[in-house]
Every structure is written in C-alpha cells, then in structure tokens.
Design an enzyme around this catalytic site. Sequence first.
Site, PDB file in Angstrom:
ATOM      1  CD  GLU A  27      -2.726  -0.269  -0.029  1.00  0.00           C
ATOM      2  OE1 GLU A  27      -2.803   0.054  -1.296  1.00  0.00           O
ATOM      3  OE2 GLU A  27      -3.378  -1.429   1.102  1.00  0.00           O
ATOM      4  CG  ASP A  30       0.711   2.968  -6.296  1.00  0.00           C
ATOM      5  OD1 ASP A  30       0.450   3.655  -5.508  1.00  0.00           O
ATOM      6  OD2 ASP A  30      -0.576   2.683  -6.703  1.00  0.00           O
ATOM      7  N   GLY A 115     -16.016   5.756  -2.726  1.00  0.00           N
ATOM      8  CA  GLY A 115     -14.698   5.992  -1.405  1.00  0.00           C
ATOM      9  C   GLY A 115     -14.830   4.871  -0.412  1.00  0.00           C
ATOM     10  N   GLY A 117     -12.283   2.613  -0.849  1.00  0.00           N
ATOM     11  CA  GLY A 117     -11.154   1.321  -0.902  1.00  0.00           C
ATOM     12  C   GLY A 117     -10.679   1.013  -1.668  1.00  0.00           C
ATOM     13  CG  LEU A 118     -13.183  -2.509  -2.078  1.00  0.00           C
ATOM     14  CD1 LEU A 118     -14.528  -2.344  -1.254  1.00  0.00           C
ATOM     15  CD2 LEU A 118     -12.241  -3.256  -1.652  1.00  0.00           C
ATOM     16  CB  SER A 121     -12.081   6.460 -10.181  1.00  0.00           C
ATOM     17  OG  SER A 121     -11.060   6.336  -8.783  1.00  0.00           O
ATOM     18  CD  GLU A 153      -8.739   8.049  -9.708  1.00  0.00           C
ATOM     19  OE1 GLU A 153      -8.136   8.906  -9.538  1.00  0.00           O
ATOM     20  OE2 GLU A 153      -8.704   7.165 -10.319  1.00  0.00           O
ATOM     21  CG  ASP A 165      -6.015   1.899  -7.355  1.00  0.00           C
ATOM     22  OD1 ASP A 165      -6.011   1.227  -6.724  1.00  0.00           O
ATOM     23  OD2 ASP A 165      -6.869   3.068  -7.094  1.00  0.00           O
ATOM     24  CE1 TYR A 214      -3.012   7.342  -3.001  1.00  0.00           C
ATOM     25  CE2 TYR A 214      -2.072   8.983  -4.140  1.00  0.00           C
ATOM     26  CZ  TYR A 214      -2.416   8.034  -4.141  1.00  0.00           C
ATOM     27  OH  TYR A 214      -1.705   7.221  -4.722  1.00  0.00           O
TER      28      TYR A 214
HETATM   29  C1  GAF Z   1      -5.228   4.521  -3.923  1.00  0.00           C
HETATM   30  C2  GAF Z   1      -4.554   4.782  -5.497  1.00  0.00           C
HETATM   31  F1  GAF Z   1      -5.313   4.809  -6.256  1.00  0.00           F
HETATM   32  C3  GAF Z   1      -3.284   3.955  -5.722  1.00  0.00           C
HETATM   33  O1  GAF Z   1      -2.644   4.036  -6.706  1.00  0.00           O
HETATM   34  C4  GAF Z   1      -2.020   3.218  -4.841  1.00  0.00           C
HETATM   35  O2  GAF Z   1      -1.907   4.544  -4.542  1.00  0.00           O
HETATM   36  C5  GAF Z   1      -3.160   3.311  -3.406  1.00  0.00           C
HETATM   37  O3  GAF Z   1      -4.272   3.550  -3.285  1.00  0.00           O
HETATM   38  C6  GAF Z   1      -2.188   3.076  -1.882  1.00  0.00           C
HETATM   39  O4  GAF Z   1      -2.016   1.868  -2.354  1.00  0.00           O
HETATM   40  O5  GAF Z   1      -5.617   3.311  -4.316  1.00  0.00           O
END
Ligand code: GAF
Length: 364
Positions: A27, A30, A115, A117-118, A121, A153, A165, A214
């Site tokens: 997490e 990326d 919203g 976390g899955l 978008s 995005e 994602d 973020y």
């Molecule tokens: C969100 C982001 F879109 C991903 O790119 C990633 O950074 C994630 O948060 C955290 O691991 O889903």
Amino acid sequence: MKDFVTLFGRAPAVLARAPGRVNLIGEHTDYNGGYVLPTAIPQHTEVELAPRSDSKVSVWSGAVTPARVRTYELGAEIPTRDWLDYVQGVTRILASEGHPLKGFDARIVSSVPLGSGLSSSASLTVSLMRALRSAFALQLDDLTLAQIGQRVENEFVGARVGIMDPMAASLADEGTALFLDARSLQYQRVPLPKGADLVVLHSGVVHRHAAGDYNTRRRECEQACTLLGVRQLRDLSSSDLPRISQLPEPLNRRARHVVTEDDRVLAAVEAMRADDLVRLGPLFYASHASMRDDYEVSIPEIDLMVELARAEPTIYGARLTGGGFGGSVVMLAHAGTGYRTAERIAQLYAERSGCSPRVLVPAQ
Ligand code: GAF
C-alpha cells in the site's frame, strides 16, 4: 433504475465492464516505484454505450444521486469536480493521444461502493475506455488503457494516484493476484492461496477529503527522496533504514513504511507461491501496523475491525486495504469459513463502532 432505451430512445451498441479491486498487500508503494499485489473483486462497473453522429456526450450514472443525464461537447471538457470528470478526463486524454472519437450516449451502473478503497474510479475509467474501444475500434491495448486511466486522474481529476488501480481494473482477474512492479510495469499472476477464503469487509466509513491527504503523503515521500538523494523510495532497501531513521518527523516514518512494505510484498508473494498461509497472515497484520503507525492512513474504526479479526481463530491475517482514511479491510480466512466469520466480525464491529459494515467478499 432507468434503462438505456428509456434514457436515450434507442438500444446500446456495446456493453463493457471492469472490476473493482482489493489490494492484498503493498500500500502506497506504487507511486514510489514499488510493488503491489491486487486482485479483482466480483463488484464491477458496467457501461452501455451507443455512438452519436455529432460531438455531444450524454452520460447517465446510476452510482450517484440524483441520477440524471449530464452532457458536454467533445473538445470542451471542463472539470466539474464530480464523477463526470472521470468521463471528461477519458475523452480529453484519448483525444490528446490521437484516438478518433465521436459523441456518444452512455449509461453507467456500478456495484463497487464509492469511497470504499476498492477502486470505483478506475473501474469506471477502464470500463468506459473498453466501451469506447469497441464502439470506435480504437487501437488501445490493456496496458496503454491502464496508463491513460492513471493520466485521467492525475491530469484531469487532480488526484496524484499511482498506476495500481487502473492496472488492476484492466488486467486483474478474480482467481489470481496481480504481482506488479509499478516501476517497470512488469507483472505476474500469482494464484490466490487454495486454503483460504478472501474476505473484504466495508467499514461503513466512506473516505472523505482523501485526495488531499493522499497528495500530502505523496509529497512527503518526494521530500524524503530529496533529503536522501534518491529518485524514488524504491531505490532504497532495508539496509538504508538507519539512514531513513535520521530524517525529520514524519518523513522518517513515511519512508520506513514504504521500504518495509515493499519487502512485505515480496515475502507475501513467496508465501503465496508456497501456499503458506501461516507465513502470509502475519504479513497482513504487519502491513496494517505500518499503515497505522508510520504512514498514518488508518482510522480508529478500521483499527477496531482489524483487532476484531485478530481475535478470530479462523482468520490468518487482516489489514486496511486501499488508500485509507476509511474504506475496507481485507482478510484471509480458513477456506469455507470466510462469510460466517466476516458476518460475526461485522456484527461485533457494528455494536462497538455504531457504523454500518458490509460483507462484500465472499459475495452472497
Ligand atoms: C489509491 C491509489 F489510487 C493507488 O494508486 C494506491 O496508491 C493506493 O491508493 C494506496 O496503495 O487506491
């Protein structure tokens, strides 16, 4: 819900889908050039679409209220700061890459909770691009499609997300995890462990203002890189941890999370290949602790859910999944026990938190 014919007075020409994803581990790695391990979930976004002969776009989404048709002209995309920006961003970036589009009517429905976390978008942008690809015979491979999804995005919506994602929405499937090197974009499919049920439990807390937090985390990683003299945190390893600990707060903890999380992904892939759930489970808990204490993207409700999971003898491991600040917890349970255990955790969690959780996987 209104169907396509009721909305637009004719039948759709194409239908396309893309799944949501749950990230098993890896997490906030990326955008630091590191490793991730997402898998597709049954929840998905579906786009029905029919080309028009002019340059008008009319689009309806059942995922938001009030559901109504929104319109704009191709070439005149202007951010509206809501879901339409994902659609406008797709047409803007595709056009800038020389893909010939005409106007279209589209109807969007989604079972990926927003919203959560899955990755609702990315499942929207990827399913829309798949629909446009077949309607207009666009020359777009699955990898390019994911890269355009990220640009939508980053450049149109204003969220500086990484590549995980859209890669998962474009390339992952349900039986395997996509082990992705976010720097080289090389990936391998790793079968999910046979002895476990995958569980995804929505905390009932939708992440709010997450884009701001973020982007802050991302900036902190960049500051850590500057102070350490590296291009990306991926360029460091656990032998650099003493150096990392000398950074000012909170950059030391942010960088420590990323470097240790990359190691955990590699260890998780090894454990999955060996079908060793006893080794895999603790990596989930360690990842959660790192996100809670070092990266500070968890919230008390999610921590409670993870602790309730830890108290269940049939759960191997549990952790916050996705960007954080709300959303969902991913767990691995003894095969055949996942749904029942998830329901018990959900009930205890609801009593103690006052929130309304939902078992999303296993789907019933
Ligand atoms: C969100 C982001 F879109 C991903 O790119 C990633 O950074 C994630 O948060 C955290 O691991 O889903």
